[in-house]
Design a protein around this motif. Structure first.
Motif, PDB file in Angstrom:
ATOM      1  N   ALA A   1       0.849  -1.141   0.026  1.00  0.00           N
ATOM      2  CA  ALA A   1      -0.102  -0.191   0.157  1.00  0.00           C
ATOM      3  C   ALA A   1       0.765   1.128  -0.021  1.00  0.00           C
ATOM      4  O   ALA A   1       0.576   2.284  -0.711  1.00  0.00           O
ATOM      5  CB  ALA A   1      -0.922  -0.064   1.299  1.00  0.00           C
ATOM      6  N   LEU A   2       1.925   1.238   0.885  1.00  0.00           N
ATOM      7  CA  LEU A   2       2.770   2.405   0.608  1.00  0.00           C
ATOM      8  C   LEU A   2       3.475   2.631  -0.581  1.00  0.00           C
ATOM      9  O   LEU A   2       3.575   3.718  -1.087  1.00  0.00           O
ATOM     10  CB  LEU A   2       3.841   2.330   1.931  1.00  0.00           C
ATOM     11  CG  LEU A   2       3.515   2.549   3.270  1.00  0.00           C
ATOM     12  CD1 LEU A   2       4.490   2.282   4.183  1.00  0.00           C
ATOM     13  CD2 LEU A   2       2.890   4.102   3.439  1.00  0.00           C
ATOM     14  N   PHE A   3       3.748   1.787  -1.185  1.00  0.00           N
ATOM     15  CA  PHE A   3       4.478   1.533  -2.652  1.00  0.00           C
ATOM     16  C   PHE A   3       3.472   2.141  -3.462  1.00  0.00           C
ATOM     17  O   PHE A   3       3.877   3.030  -4.370  1.00  0.00           O
ATOM     18  CB  PHE A   3       4.780   0.435  -2.973  1.00  0.00           C
ATOM     19  CG  PHE A   3       5.517   0.186  -4.221  1.00  0.00           C
ATOM     20  CD1 PHE A   3       6.911   0.752  -4.659  1.00  0.00           C
ATOM     21  CD2 PHE A   3       4.967  -0.189  -5.594  1.00  0.00           C
ATOM     22  CE1 PHE A   3       7.453   0.792  -5.848  1.00  0.00           C
ATOM     23  CE2 PHE A   3       5.469  -0.179  -6.642  1.00  0.00           C
ATOM     24  CZ  PHE A   3       6.959   0.290  -7.010  1.00  0.00           C
ATOM     25  N   ARG A   4       2.180   1.728  -3.439  1.00  0.00           N
ATOM     26  CA  ARG A   4       1.274   2.342  -4.526  1.00  0.00           C
ATOM     27  C   ARG A   4       1.035   3.812  -3.973  1.00  0.00           C
ATOM     28  O   ARG A   4       0.884   4.687  -5.000  1.00  0.00           O
ATOM     29  CB  ARG A   4      -0.152   1.626  -4.297  1.00  0.00           C
ATOM     30  CG  ARG A   4       0.099   0.150  -4.909  1.00  0.00           C
ATOM     31  CD  ARG A   4      -1.206  -0.515  -5.041  1.00  0.00           C
ATOM     32  NE  ARG A   4      -1.947  -0.566  -3.813  1.00  0.00           N
ATOM     33  CZ  ARG A   4      -1.558  -1.469  -2.781  1.00  0.00           C
ATOM     34  NH1 ARG A   4      -0.897  -2.703  -3.089  1.00  0.00           N
ATOM     35  NH2 ARG A   4      -2.356  -1.789  -1.717  1.00  0.00           N
ATOM     36  N   MET A   5       0.947   4.282  -2.795  1.00  0.00           N
ATOM     37  CA  MET A   5       0.515   5.683  -2.222  1.00  0.00           C
ATOM     38  C   MET A   5       1.814   6.515  -2.962  1.00  0.00           C
ATOM     39  O   MET A   5       1.603   7.505  -3.563  1.00  0.00           O
ATOM     40  CB  MET A   5       0.698   5.681  -0.892  1.00  0.00           C
ATOM     41  CG  MET A   5      -0.677   5.204  -0.371  1.00  0.00           C
ATOM     42  SD  MET A   5      -0.512   5.452   1.496  1.00  0.00           S
ATOM     43  CE  MET A   5      -1.680   4.362   1.976  1.00  0.00           C
ATOM     44  N   GLU A   6       3.065   5.814  -2.865  1.00  0.00           N
ATOM     45  CA  GLU A   6       4.327   6.845  -3.230  1.00  0.00           C
ATOM     46  C   GLU A   6       4.268   7.146  -4.829  1.00  0.00           C
ATOM     47  O   GLU A   6       4.471   7.936  -5.231  1.00  0.00           O
ATOM     48  CB  GLU A   6       5.690   5.991  -2.907  1.00  0.00           C
ATOM     49  CG  GLU A   6       5.819   5.994  -1.593  1.00  0.00           C
ATOM     50  CD  GLU A   6       7.260   5.265  -0.997  1.00  0.00           C
ATOM     51  OE1 GLU A   6       7.780   4.438  -2.105  1.00  0.00           O
ATOM     52  OE2 GLU A   6       7.582   5.482  -0.057  1.00  0.00           O
ATOM     53  N   ALA A   7       3.720   5.901  -5.557  1.00  0.00           N
ATOM     54  CA  ALA A   7       3.583   6.061  -6.867  1.00  0.00           C
ATOM     55  C   ALA A   7       2.697   7.051  -7.217  1.00  0.00           C
ATOM     56  O   ALA A   7       2.915   7.935  -8.182  1.00  0.00           O
ATOM     57  CB  ALA A   7       3.438   4.638  -7.421  1.00  0.00           C
ATOM     58  N   LYS A   8       1.452   6.877  -6.644  1.00  0.00           N
ATOM     59  CA  LYS A   8       0.477   7.874  -7.095  1.00  0.00           C
ATOM     60  C   LYS A   8       0.852   9.386  -6.558  1.00  0.00           C
ATOM     61  O   LYS A   8       0.771  10.193  -7.664  1.00  0.00           O
ATOM     62  CB  LYS A   8      -0.763   7.625  -6.133  1.00  0.00           C
ATOM     63  CG  LYS A   8      -1.698   6.507  -6.661  1.00  0.00           C
ATOM     64  CD  LYS A   8      -2.233   7.116  -7.772  1.00  0.00           C
ATOM     65  CE  LYS A   8      -3.650   6.218  -8.335  1.00  0.00           C
ATOM     66  NZ  LYS A   8      -3.995   6.574  -9.599  1.00  0.00           N
ATOM     67  N   LEU A   9       1.465   9.547  -5.527  1.00  0.00           N
ATOM     68  CA  LEU A   9       2.176  10.923  -5.014  1.00  0.00           C
ATOM     69  C   LEU A   9       2.969  11.492  -6.359  1.00  0.00           C
ATOM     70  O   LEU A   9       3.216  12.373  -6.541  1.00  0.00           O
ATOM     71  CB  LEU A   9       2.719  10.874  -3.905  1.00  0.00           C
ATOM     72  CG  LEU A   9       1.840  10.931  -2.598  1.00  0.00           C
ATOM     73  CD1 LEU A   9       2.699  10.683  -1.452  1.00  0.00           C
ATOM     74  CD2 LEU A   9       0.832  12.199  -2.724  1.00  0.00           C
ATOM     75  N   ALA A  10       3.767  10.296  -6.756  1.00  0.00           N
ATOM     76  CA  ALA A  10       4.812  11.003  -7.689  1.00  0.00           C
ATOM     77  C   ALA A  10       4.224  11.422  -9.113  1.00  0.00           C
ATOM     78  O   ALA A  10       4.753  12.180  -9.767  1.00  0.00           O
ATOM     79  CB  ALA A  10       5.833   9.784  -7.952  1.00  0.00           C
ATOM     80  N   GLU A  11       3.051  10.584  -9.182  1.00  0.00           N
ATOM     81  CA  GLU A  11       2.401  11.228 -10.592  1.00  0.00           C
ATOM     82  C   GLU A  11       1.649  12.414 -10.130  1.00  0.00           C
ATOM     83  O   GLU A  11       1.647  13.218 -11.358  1.00  0.00           O
ATOM     84  CB  GLU A  11       1.252  10.017 -10.849  1.00  0.00           C
ATOM     85  CG  GLU A  11       1.733   8.737 -11.305  1.00  0.00           C
ATOM     86  CD  GLU A  11       0.598   7.480 -11.506  1.00  0.00           C
ATOM     87  OE1 GLU A  11      -0.714   7.962 -11.401  1.00  0.00           O
ATOM     88  OE2 GLU A  11       0.739   6.526 -11.615  1.00  0.00           O
ATOM     89  N   LEU A  12       1.025  12.522  -9.052  1.00  0.00           N
ATOM     90  CA  LEU A  12       0.058  13.747  -9.009  1.00  0.00           C
ATOM     91  C   LEU A  12       1.032  15.094  -8.886  1.00  0.00           C
ATOM     92  O   LEU A  12       0.836  16.137  -9.134  1.00  0.00           O
ATOM     93  CB  LEU A  12      -0.654  13.738  -7.718  1.00  0.00           C
ATOM     94  CG  LEU A  12      -1.758  12.600  -7.966  1.00  0.00           C
ATOM     95  CD1 LEU A  12      -2.515  12.351  -6.715  1.00  0.00           C
ATOM     96  CD2 LEU A  12      -2.662  12.908  -9.285  1.00  0.00           C
ATOM     97  N   ALA A  13       2.244  14.822  -8.163  1.00  0.00           N
ATOM     98  CA  ALA A  13       2.915  16.023  -7.825  1.00  0.00           C
ATOM     99  C   ALA A  13       4.536  15.865  -8.075  1.00  0.00           C
ATOM    100  O   ALA A  13       5.207  15.734  -7.159  1.00  0.00           O
ATOM    101  CB  ALA A  13       2.630  16.430  -6.257  1.00  0.00           C
TER     102      ALA A  13
END
Length: 122
Positions: free
Chosen positions: A86-98
């Motif tokens: 879950a943390l890995f997916r969150m980091e990937a989303k954050l990298a995409e968004l900002a």
């Protein structure tokens, strides 16, 4: 006059082949016997019961020592793997968004807190 030396390797291969045939024959006959099958089933059942008893004793000993059992460790490991995913997916989303948020802005120049001394006019 010149006799060829004996071929020990051929003799060994022949003996090994005969031994293999005899062993296969004996093993096949043994496995066909009802007594052997019953004995093998009983040994398997006894081993299974012994493992289960040992597992129970080990769980009680670990509980008495206030230590986690194997099942609890496996559960914690699985939960930790899910959290890491879950943390890995969150980091990937954050990298995409900002993507710019991960870059640090250039430091600003120093701020002027004091005014230069005034020169007397005169």
């Amino acid at each position: 006059m010149s006799s060829t030396p004996p071929d020990y390797a051929a003799f060994f291969r022949s003996m090994l082949g005969e031994w293999e045939k005899a062993t296969n024959s004996m093993g096949g006959q043994t496995l066909k016997s009802e007594e052997f099958v019953r004995m093998l089933g009983g040994a398997t059942a006894a081993t299974s019961h012994a493992q289960e008893a040992f597992r129970g004793v080990m769980e009680r000993a670990l509980a008495a020592a206030n230590m986690p059992s194997r099942a609890e460790i496996e559960d914690i490991s699985a939960r930790l793997a899910r959290i890491e995913g879950a943390l890995f997916r969150m980091e990937a989303k954050l990298a995409e968004l900002a993507p710019a948020a991960t870059e640090k802005p250039a430091p600003a120049g120093p701020t002027r807190n004091r005014k230069p001394p005034e020169t007397p006019e005169g």
